[in-house]
Design an enzyme around this catalytic site. Sequence first.
Site, PDB file in Angstrom:
ATOM      1  N   SER A  14      12.847  13.147   3.519  1.00 31.21           N
ATOM      2  CA  SER A  14      13.440  14.213   2.711  1.00 31.21           C
ATOM      3  C   SER A  14      14.835  14.451   3.255  1.00 31.21           C
ATOM      4  O   SER A  14      15.122  14.133   4.418  1.00 31.21           O
ATOM      5  CB  SER A  14      12.606  15.492   2.853  1.00 31.21           C
ATOM      6  OG  SER A  14      13.302  16.611   2.333  1.00 31.21           O
ATOM      7  N   LEU A  27       0.858  -1.180   0.000  1.00 35.28           N
ATOM      8  CA  LEU A  27       0.000   0.000   0.000  1.00 35.28           C
ATOM      9  C   LEU A  27       0.893   1.227   0.000  1.00 35.28           C
ATOM     10  O   LEU A  27       1.808   1.341   0.832  1.00 35.28           O
ATOM     11  CB  LEU A  27      -0.914   0.001   1.219  1.00 35.28           C
ATOM     12  CG  LEU A  27      -1.979   1.102   1.292  1.00 35.28           C
ATOM     13  CD1 LEU A  27      -3.191   0.625   2.086  1.00 35.28           C
ATOM     14  CD2 LEU A  27      -1.451   2.402   1.908  1.00 35.28           C
ATOM     15  N   ILE A  28       0.631   2.135  -0.936  1.00 36.51           N
ATOM     16  CA  ILE A  28       1.428   3.359  -1.076  1.00 36.51           C
ATOM     17  C   ILE A  28       0.509   4.561  -0.927  1.00 36.51           C
ATOM     18  O   ILE A  28      -0.532   4.634  -1.586  1.00 36.51           O
ATOM     19  CB  ILE A  28       2.137   3.422  -2.439  1.00 36.51           C
ATOM     20  CG1 ILE A  28       2.880   2.118  -2.731  1.00 36.51           C
ATOM     21  CG2 ILE A  28       3.096   4.613  -2.505  1.00 36.51           C
ATOM     22  CD1 ILE A  28       3.515   2.050  -4.112  1.00 36.51           C
ATOM     23  N   TYR A  33       7.961  22.394   7.740  1.00 39.20           N
ATOM     24  CA  TYR A  33       8.156  21.182   6.942  1.00 39.20           C
ATOM     25  C   TYR A  33       9.308  20.345   7.491  1.00 39.20           C
ATOM     26  O   TYR A  33       9.174  19.135   7.695  1.00 39.20           O
ATOM     27  CB  TYR A  33       8.416  21.568   5.488  1.00 39.20           C
ATOM     28  CG  TYR A  33       8.689  20.400   4.575  1.00 39.20           C
ATOM     29  CD1 TYR A  33       7.651  19.582   4.129  1.00 39.20           C
ATOM     30  CD2 TYR A  33       9.977  20.112   4.145  1.00 39.20           C
ATOM     31  CE1 TYR A  33       7.891  18.506   3.289  1.00 39.20           C
ATOM     32  CE2 TYR A  33      10.235  19.050   3.297  1.00 39.20           C
ATOM     33  CZ  TYR A  33       9.191  18.252   2.871  1.00 39.20           C
ATOM     34  OH  TYR A  33       9.450  17.183   2.038  1.00 39.20           O
ATOM     35  N   GLY A  40      -0.297   8.704  -1.287  1.00 37.02           N
ATOM     36  CA  GLY A  40       0.100   9.863  -2.085  1.00 37.02           C
ATOM     37  C   GLY A  40       0.596   9.506  -3.475  1.00 37.02           C
ATOM     38  O   GLY A  40       1.701   9.887  -3.863  1.00 37.02           O
ATOM     39  N   SER A  48       0.681  11.713  -8.131  1.00 35.23           N
ATOM     40  CA  SER A  48       1.718  12.353  -8.944  1.00 35.23           C
ATOM     41  C   SER A  48       3.080  12.082  -8.327  1.00 35.23           C
ATOM     42  O   SER A  48       3.195  11.484  -7.255  1.00 35.23           O
ATOM     43  CB  SER A  48       1.475  13.869  -9.038  1.00 35.23           C
ATOM     44  OG  SER A  48       1.606  14.473  -7.755  1.00 35.23           O
ATOM     45  N   GLY A  49       4.120  12.525  -9.026  1.00 36.83           N
ATOM     46  CA  GLY A  49       5.471  12.532  -8.479  1.00 36.83           C
ATOM     47  C   GLY A  49       6.022  11.190  -8.069  1.00 36.83           C
ATOM     48  O   GLY A  49       5.830  10.172  -8.744  1.00 36.83           O
ATOM     49  N   ILE A  50       6.724  11.177  -6.948  1.00 39.09           N
ATOM     50  CA  ILE A  50       7.396   9.969  -6.480  1.00 39.09           C
ATOM     51  C   ILE A  50       6.386   8.858  -6.216  1.00 39.09           C
ATOM     52  O   ILE A  50       6.645   7.692  -6.531  1.00 39.09           O
ATOM     53  CB  ILE A  50       8.213  10.257  -5.206  1.00 39.09           C
ATOM     54  CG1 ILE A  50       9.347  11.235  -5.507  1.00 39.09           C
ATOM     55  CG2 ILE A  50       8.787   8.968  -4.631  1.00 39.09           C
ATOM     56  CD1 ILE A  50      10.114  11.676  -4.275  1.00 39.09           C
TER      57      ILE A  50
END
Length: 281
Positions: free
Chosen positions: A141, A8-9, A154, A11, A14-16
């Site tokens: 990040s 299960l992922i 952030y 987000g 889009s993107g990564i």
Amino acid sequence: MTSPKTVLITGTSSGIGLAAALAAAEAGWTTIATMRNTGKAEALLKAAEENGVADRIQVKRLDVVDPESIAACLDEVIAEHGRLDALINNAGAAQVGTIEQMSLDDVRTAMEVNFFGVVAATRAALPHLRAARGRVITVTSVGGAVGQPFNEAYCAAKFAVEGFMESLAPVAATVGVDVTVVEPGAVASEFVANIGLDVPALLAAAGPYAPAMEAYLGRTRDAFASAQTPAEAAAPIIEALTGENPAFRVQTSEWAREFVGTTLADLDGSAVQALTRAWVR
């Protein structure tokens, strides 16, 4: 026959997240691609069709700041597939600004999405991951290791995620669950565009911080001009998903390794301060 492993992922619109969903499906995993708004699934579904993996990708709604949404999604996954072998925490939201010009609600929102959402999804998934002797992989990040100007909220959230996962990892290992954090640098994706920054308005409202903000934004534009592609950033995530004995901390590029290495070797904090102060002058 043994059923395919299920991941299960979060987000994945889009993107990564989108790139990781495609790559996981290409690696043979049943991939539960989740997003807050499933109306944004078109890009993923089109790419899955083009890559011949549409039969291995299932889109479901999951809002990481809503525990009921998380529970409902996991219940569906277990009912339909009987197992959950991995969770990839990818959902996140950027937050640019300095604390004097942000509200506490702004900071709390950043923490809710980037930290508490990860905690909530991980907590809910762990019983299933224990049963499968699975994995938790969390996209943090380089901002989870190096505090960056105008990213106080952030980076605070990403630092919190790294501390949470670093503390959880040895405990989870005792019940057969591997924990990994993946640290991307600049990635050419919609993540930055989704911040919705009005740069002139931001600078006009910055007051005494305007010169520093202008310098920071110029440096950031340059960094994203040579950013990794989402597919390049997703590759180490899939290595952590499929490889044997994944490392706890993984960077997605040589630049990210060098950047994070600055703080890991910086016992008194002077090297990081020298680096980031240059960004705002």
